[in-house]
Design an enzyme around this catalytic site. Structure first.
Site, PDB file in Angstrom:
ATOM      1  N   MET A  20       0.885  -1.163   0.000  1.00  0.00           N
ATOM      2  CA  MET A  20       0.000   0.000   0.000  1.00  0.00           C
ATOM      3  C   MET A  20       0.923   1.213   0.000  1.00  0.00           C
ATOM      4  SD  MET A  20      -3.008   1.197  -0.179  1.00  0.00           S
ATOM      5  CE  MET A  20      -4.274   0.065   0.359  1.00  0.00           C
TER       6      MET A  20
ATOM      7  N   GLY B 293       3.612  -1.349  -5.019  1.00  0.00           N
ATOM      8  CA  GLY B 293       4.540  -2.481  -4.898  1.00  0.00           C
ATOM      9  C   GLY B 293       4.957  -2.857  -6.303  1.00  0.00           C
TER      10      GLY B 293
ATOM     11  N   GLY C 206       6.000  -5.558  -7.751  1.00  0.00           N
ATOM     12  CA  GLY C 206       5.417  -6.778  -8.327  1.00  0.00           C
ATOM     13  C   GLY C 206       3.971  -6.558  -8.728  1.00  0.00           C
ATOM     14  N   ALA C 207       3.189  -5.982  -7.817  1.00  0.00           N
ATOM     15  CA  ALA C 207       1.772  -5.742  -8.108  1.00  0.00           C
ATOM     16  C   ALA C 207       1.617  -4.771  -9.276  1.00  0.00           C
ATOM     17  CB  ALA C 207       1.080  -5.184  -6.861  1.00  0.00           C
ATOM     18  N   ASN C 208       2.428  -3.718  -9.300  1.00  0.00           N
ATOM     19  CA  ASN C 208       2.326  -2.739 -10.391  1.00  0.00           C
ATOM     20  C   ASN C 208       2.594  -3.412 -11.749  1.00  0.00           C
ATOM     21  OD1 ASN C 208       2.016  -0.787  -8.414  1.00  0.00           O
ATOM     22  ND2 ASN C 208       4.134  -0.078  -8.498  1.00  0.00           N
TER      23      ASN C 208
ATOM     24  N   GLU D 268      12.051  -6.553  -4.440  1.00  0.00           N
ATOM     25  CA  GLU D 268      11.327  -6.306  -3.186  1.00  0.00           C
ATOM     26  C   GLU D 268      10.872  -7.616  -2.535  1.00  0.00           C
ATOM     27  OE1 GLU D 268       9.763  -1.718  -3.639  1.00  0.00           O
ATOM     28  OE2 GLU D 268       8.348  -3.303  -4.140  1.00  0.00           O
TER      29      GLU D 268
ATOM     30  N   GLY E 172      13.791   8.132 -22.879  1.00  0.00           N
ATOM     31  CA  GLY E 172      13.381   6.890 -23.533  1.00  0.00           C
ATOM     32  C   GLY E 172      14.055   5.672 -22.933  1.00  0.00           C
TER      33      GLY E 172
ATOM     34  N   ASP F 244       3.235  12.307 -11.967  1.00  0.00           N
ATOM     35  CA  ASP F 244       3.705  11.365 -10.939  1.00  0.00           C
ATOM     36  C   ASP F 244       4.413  10.212 -11.645  1.00  0.00           C
ATOM     37  OD1 ASP F 244       4.109   9.662  -8.826  1.00  0.00           O
ATOM     38  OD2 ASP F 244       1.994   9.305  -8.391  1.00  0.00           O
TER      39      ASP F 244
ATOM     40  N   ASP G 176       7.730   0.244 -13.587  1.00  0.00           N
ATOM     41  CA  ASP G 176       6.954  -1.001 -13.452  1.00  0.00           C
ATOM     42  C   ASP G 176       5.992  -1.162 -14.627  1.00  0.00           C
ATOM     43  OD1 ASP G 176       8.216  -1.340 -11.005  1.00  0.00           O
ATOM     44  OD2 ASP G 176       6.637  -0.267  -9.934  1.00  0.00           O
TER      45      ASP G 176
HETATM   46  O1  RIB Z   1       8.140   1.266  -8.314  1.00  0.00           O
HETATM   47  C1  RIB Z   1       7.188   1.958  -7.559  1.00  0.00           C
HETATM   48  C2  RIB Z   1       6.847   1.201  -6.324  1.00  0.00           C
HETATM   49  O2  RIB Z   1       7.982   1.153  -5.486  1.00  0.00           O
HETATM   50  C3  RIB Z   1       5.775   1.840  -5.474  1.00  0.00           C
HETATM   51  O3  RIB Z   1       4.484   1.432  -5.845  1.00  0.00           O
HETATM   52  C4  RIB Z   1       6.162   1.452  -4.065  1.00  0.00           C
HETATM   53  O4  RIB Z   1       5.300   0.526  -3.481  1.00  0.00           O
HETATM   54  C5  RIB Z   1       7.584   0.925  -4.153  1.00  0.00           C
HETATM   55  O5  RIB Z   1       7.606  -0.414  -3.992  1.00  0.00           O
END
Ligand code: RIB
Length: 304
Positions: free
Chosen positions: A12, A39, A41-43, A137, A225, A246, A252
């Protein structure tokens, strides 16, 4: 068509926006606070899933409120969570992010991500044509176990060594495509690299990391690039001029899009061009995982 498997972190992101970043020891007044799923991995998994790839995430959450929210969000993005388990021993991964002028600083507290084990990655059945993705991570021995299985199955492996950490040649030998930014490249090579350096300097540094003639190294250069270094000459795919709000998760997005394209059977140059366009959309939105684009959005950018 192949599938994408991501072994990685789920966080989070607690994001405070401010007019500028505080200096060490200083307090500045913020303008807003947001709770964004994130995160690495999640991204990456969300990016691949939203771009149409069958995507499975392997990871861990805590048994807390963030864990419930993250699970619900990821399921709604179409990510297969059959291999995301809940761990009562640790809290869900949490990142504290300060955002000012589109640039961020991040402190990430791994929590349950640190518990993702070789056993966790031992069950999903990978096959030829699949793409296995990971980042730093979760523990490195887990990544090595995951990539060993992926290689044995004939899958392609992509490592994003972020946040930057030293790793051995044993792990690097298991990597088909290494994707890293200039800071990570500087860290791993011990070279002083600056944003303004010529692409040739990055290419030389990247070449010094390559372990085999087939290994590809992609250096993401932000708005400049991406530079791809394979067996022949380095190729630069120019960045797209956009107004960033942002940049969190842009790398990711690039990795997830690259994986999705390779799983679909595209060539490396096609996949890199596509991933570059996807990342240019991501930076124009707030948040990490929520800012990943759809395939229709990327197609529109590529038509322009
Ligand atoms: O790469 C971006 C991510 O890095 C963020 O979403 C944060 O959770 C960190 O892990």
């Amino acid at each position: 068509m192949g599938r994408v498997f991501v072994a990685g972190s789920i966080n989070m992101d607690v994001v405070a926006t401010a007019g500028r970043h505080p200096r060490v020891g200083e307090t500045v007044a913020g303008t807003a606070v947001h709770y964004f799923p994130g995160g690495k991995g999640a991204n990456q998994a969300v990016a691949a899933a939203k771009l149409g790839a069958s995507t499975t995430l392997i990871g861990r959450l805590g048994t807390d409120a963030f864990g419930l929210q993250l699970r619900a969000f990821l399921a709604a993005q179409g990510v297969n969570l059959d291999f995301v388990t809940d761990s009562a021993e640790a809290h869900s991964g949490t990142a504290i992010i300060t955002l000012a002028d589109a640039d961020n600083t991040i402190v990430v507290v791994p929590g349950a991500n640190a518990l993702v084990s070789a056993e966790d990655v031992s069950t999903p059945a990978l096959a030829k044509g699949d793409v296995a993705v990971s980042q730093f991570e979760i523990p490195q021995p887990t990544i090595a176990a995951f990539f060993t299985r992926a290689r044995a199955a004939g899958a392609t492996t992509i490592l994003n060594p972020a946040p930057a950490a030293m790793f051995g040649t044993g792990l690097l030998d298991l990597v088909d495509i290494l994707v890293l930014n200039e800071t990570e490249l500087g860290f791993l090579t011990g070279l002083e690299l600056r944003d303004s350096d010529e692409p040739a300097k990055f290419a030389g540094a990247a070449r010094s990391l390559r372990r085999s003639p087939s290994q590809i190294i992609c250096v993401t250069l932000g708005k400049r690039g991406v530079l791809a270094i394979g067996d022949g000459d380095a190729s630069l795919i120019a960045g797209r001029a956009v107004k960033a709000v942002d940049t969190t998760g842009a790398g990711d997005c690039f990795v997830g899009a690259l994986a999705a394209q390779l799983a679909e059977g595209h060539t490396i140059p096609e996949a890199l061009n596509y991933a570059n366009a996807a990342a240019s959309i991501c930076v124009q939105r707030m948040g990490a995982a929520p800012s990943m684009p759809t395939s229709a959005e990327v197609a529109a950018v590529l038509r322009d």
